[in-house]
Design an enzyme around this catalytic site. Structure first.
Site, PDB file in Angstrom:
ATOM      1  N   GLU A  17      83.071  56.592  51.301  1.00  0.00           N
ATOM      2  CA  GLU A  17      84.259  56.150  50.584  1.00  0.00           C
ATOM      3  C   GLU A  17      84.759  54.810  51.112  1.00  0.00           C
ATOM      4  OE1 GLU A  17      88.786  57.746  49.511  1.00  0.00           O
ATOM      5  OE2 GLU A  17      87.405  58.987  50.677  1.00  0.00           O
TER       6      GLU A  17
ATOM      7  N   ASP B 162      73.164  43.274  57.203  1.00  0.00           N
ATOM      8  CA  ASP B 162      72.885  42.228  58.189  1.00  0.00           C
ATOM      9  C   ASP B 162      71.511  42.406  58.825  1.00  0.00           C
ATOM     10  OD1 ASP B 162      75.421  41.463  57.577  1.00  0.00           O
ATOM     11  OD2 ASP B 162      76.296  41.866  59.536  1.00  0.00           O
TER      12      ASP B 162
ATOM     13  N   SER C 259      78.797  37.312  54.220  1.00  0.00           N
ATOM     14  CA  SER C 259      78.249  38.185  55.260  1.00  0.00           C
ATOM     15  C   SER C 259      76.753  38.364  55.083  1.00  0.00           C
ATOM     16  CB  SER C 259      78.935  39.547  55.237  1.00  0.00           C
ATOM     17  OG  SER C 259      78.698  40.192  54.019  1.00  0.00           O
TER      18      SER C 259
ATOM     19  N   ASP D  10      71.114  19.598  49.295  1.00  0.00           N
ATOM     20  CA  ASP D  10      72.501  19.376  48.919  1.00  0.00           C
ATOM     21  C   ASP D  10      72.900  20.262  47.734  1.00  0.00           C
ATOM     22  OD1 ASP D  10      74.990  18.286  49.017  1.00  0.00           O
ATOM     23  OD2 ASP D  10      74.408  16.276  48.351  1.00  0.00           O
TER      24      ASP D  10
END
Length: 645
Positions: free
Chosen positions: A328, A338, A551, A593
């Site tokens: 939850e 990660d 993240s 870029d």
């Protein structure tokens, strides 16, 4: 005569006031006669979402972490600049742990003065603990009543949803200790360092017990599925992003092709390592990670069994399925994401994970408050700085709003990252997931309209990574369905470092006054670079999902850095270490870029992407072959193609 009378009355009033303060201080707190003259050291208002309640229970105990003034930090800062600047004779001659500790170690006079102060309050000094560099003193658990006397303050119970902590909004010290003690925790810091990833609004399907690559890819991809056409264990050397990428579900084959690492063979994996940090109850589940690697990087699947896990400060190495409550809250999703993308891109580089503390349990009024006193970053930094062997790159995907973090805490944490940089560690952060700010937070502590800086990405000693989406062209990442927008901006706490001056001054001049007054144009600007952060595939609790967030961008970029370090180590050269001075003085040429998109937020268009560095995508996304080539050079000609006089 009149002038004398006024001065005389003023002097008399000041003497009376001083006598009252001294008398009050010495009588209201027994045992403080020797330290009658206290003054305020720090005041920091609690964030609005923390509700102050009753005074802290008398039976509650705290272990104080006291950060002492570091004797020669300016010298460390100077050496870090030299070590990180191409062309300098000391370039990448990183310091040893012993050398760094010698530079930050407080003087004996400082340590003795603080011990004497604690002893005056009958704190058992024989039970004090010291960090290896002796810049931290950790007391045994002390009654809250004694802590309040030591710091001349009052602690209260603060609540936020189901989390309860004991904190204060101000604390004081004897006058003679103000220059000797920089920080005391837990006091004014309410930082939670929440994960930055956001679950995408896409279909979520259960993977089978023995997942099929075809089925998994078809289930999670809304667009054309191409993954089942590729032999992931032996992909063709001429793979292009067009054939490797499905931007509805981004997997390692796409990232490795997009950033040019696909055909690189690691040569020094046994001498190199990359790391990630987990906070707030996050963990890395080996079975989920193995399933992910089996699907998307099959030759690296065994790495799920081999990576090292360190549990610090009460963290739990959970390898069982997530509970209903954890599901939850989304707990474990960030830790898996990660680890999966770092191994998916950076394997066979060894992975190390650090799990710090656990999420405090819900408050139970009939028992003592949770024993969760120290801030998570300080817990990790005290642990990692005590180690002799360090990874070459560390990724952190957690952050908080900068103005909610006390300046003393932010400064100390940032200076600790500088110590890691001096020892050869590249510290990487995600740049945030709300553009220039969630509208509800877009104000200064005084309530004035203001873009919102994030911490620790605002620290000048780390490398901040923004998020992109799409290919050809890459643009600043966003997702209108869940509110995600890649973050960027300018610090209110940290001045702009010299290495940024050319790039940032040029960018601000090209803004032509856009958003003037809403940000600190003299602050440390971020992000520095960018990487993919939109619809990244992850496996969580046996379920395949896609997530958005910087993240994801941070560990992806960290994995690329790990492979550059692999190449350097194989050549007998030191790793990159603190990356930014190299990056801003010419290393930017290794980046693609990004000139489209913006960090919209705070009901504005935010900062736009432009040619060269910008506060939306930094210098853009890495191209490994050029990154590797430039990194191996000791110096290069400084050129600023975007610079405007």
């Amino acid at each position: 005569m009149r002038t004398y009378s006024v001065h005389h009355m003023m002097l008399t009033s000041l003497l009376i006031l001083w006598a009252i303060v001294a008398s009050t201080a010495s009588t209201s707190h027994p045992g403080t006669r020797k330290y009658s003259f206290y003054s305020l050291k720090e005041h920091h208002v609690s964030p609005k979402d923390w509700i102050r309640g009753e005074r802290a229970p008398r039976q509650h105990q705290l272990s104080l972490h006291i950060g002492l003034a570091q004797e020669n930090f300016k010298e460390l800062e100077k050496k870090l600049e030299e070590i990180s600047t191409p062309g300098h004779p000391r370039f990448r001659l990183h310091l040893t742990a012993q050398a760094v500790r010698a530079l930050v170690q407080p003087s004996n006079k400082t340590i003795d003065a603080v011990k004497e102060w604690l002893e005056g309050y009958e704190v058992p000094v024989e039970l004090l603990e010291f960090s290896p560099s002796r810049d931290w003193i950790i007391t045994p658990k002390l009654p809250i009543s004694l802590v309040e006397k030591l710091l001349h303050t009052s602690y209260h119970v603060y609540r936020k949803q189901n989390v309860t902590i004991v904190r204060t909004e101000d604390w004081s010290l004897p006058l003679h200790l103000h220059g000797l003690i920089d920080i005391v925790q837990p006091t004014t810091s309410f930082s939670q360092m929440r994960p930055l990833s956001i679950l995408s609004q896409s279909r979520q399907v259960q993977s089978s017990t023995q997942p099929s690559l075809n089925d998994a890819a078809e289930d999670i991809a809304d667009g054309v599925d191409i993954l089942h056409k590729i032999d992931l264990s032996n992909p063709p050397v001429d793979m292009t992003p067009k054939t490797a990428c499905n931007t509805s579900a981004v997997t390692p084959i796409c990232l490795r092709t997009l950033y040019g690492t696909l055909n690189y063979t690691a040569q020094a994996a046994e001498k190199n390592s990359m790391a990630l940090t987990n906070y707030w109850g996050e963990f890395n589940n080996r079975s989920d990670i193995k399933r992910y690697l089996h699907l998307y990087r099959p030759e690296a699947a065994e790495a799920a069994n081999d990576f090292t896990i360190y549990d610090i400060g009460g963290a739990v190495n959970q390898q069982t399925p997530a509970t209903a409550s954890q599901l939850e809250r989304g707990q474990g999703r960030e830790g898996n994401l990660d680890a999966q993308v770092m191994l998916g891109v950076g394997s066979p580089t060894r992975l190390v994970t650090y799990s710090v503390g656990g999420e405090p349990p819900p408050y139970q009024p009939d028992v003592s408050l949770p024993d969760n006193t120290n801030e998570p970053f300080l817990t990790w930094l005290q642990y990692i700085l005590a180690q002799t062997e360090l990874p070459t790159v560390v990724s952190t995907s957690y952050a908080d709003t900068e103005y909610t973090v006390p300046p003393s805490y932010a400064k100390w944490v940032c200076n600790s990252f500088a110590q890691l940089g001096a020892r050869g560690v590249t510290v990487v952060f995600g740049s945030g997931d709300w553009g220039v700010g969630d509208p509800k937070q877009c104000h200064s502590p005084a309530g004035n309209p203001r873009f919102v800086a994030r911490f620790p990405e605002s620290c000048p000693y780390g490398t901040s990574v923004g998020a992109t989406r799409n290919i050809n062209p890459e643009i600043v990442a966003y997702n209108d369905r869940n509110g995600f927008v890649s973050g960027g901006g300018f610090s209110e706490y940290f001045a702009r470092p010299a290495y940024q001056d050319h790039a940032v001054n040029s960018y601000i001049s090209r803004l032509e006054g856009l958003h003037d007054g809403l940000y600190n144009s003299h602050g440390r600007a971020y992000p520095d670079v960018a990487a993919m952060g939109y619809r990244i595939v992850t496996v969580w609790n046996g379920t395949t999902k896609v997530v958005d967030g910087t993240s994801a961008s941070a560990p992806i970029f960290a994995a690329v850095v790990a492979l550059v370090n692999d190449a350097l180590i194989a050549e007998g050269k030191p790793p990159l270490g603190f990356l930014n001075p190299w990056l801003y003085s010419g290393g930017f040429r290794a980046f693609t870029d990004v000139t489209l998109g913006s960090t919209r937020g705070c009901n504005t268009s935010g900062f736009p992407a432009m040619s060269g560095w910008d506060a939306a995508s930094g210098f853009g996304t890495p191209w490994f072959p050029m990154f590797r080539s430039l990194a191996s050079q000791n110096r290069f000609r400084q050129t600023y193609p975007w610079y405007i006089d």
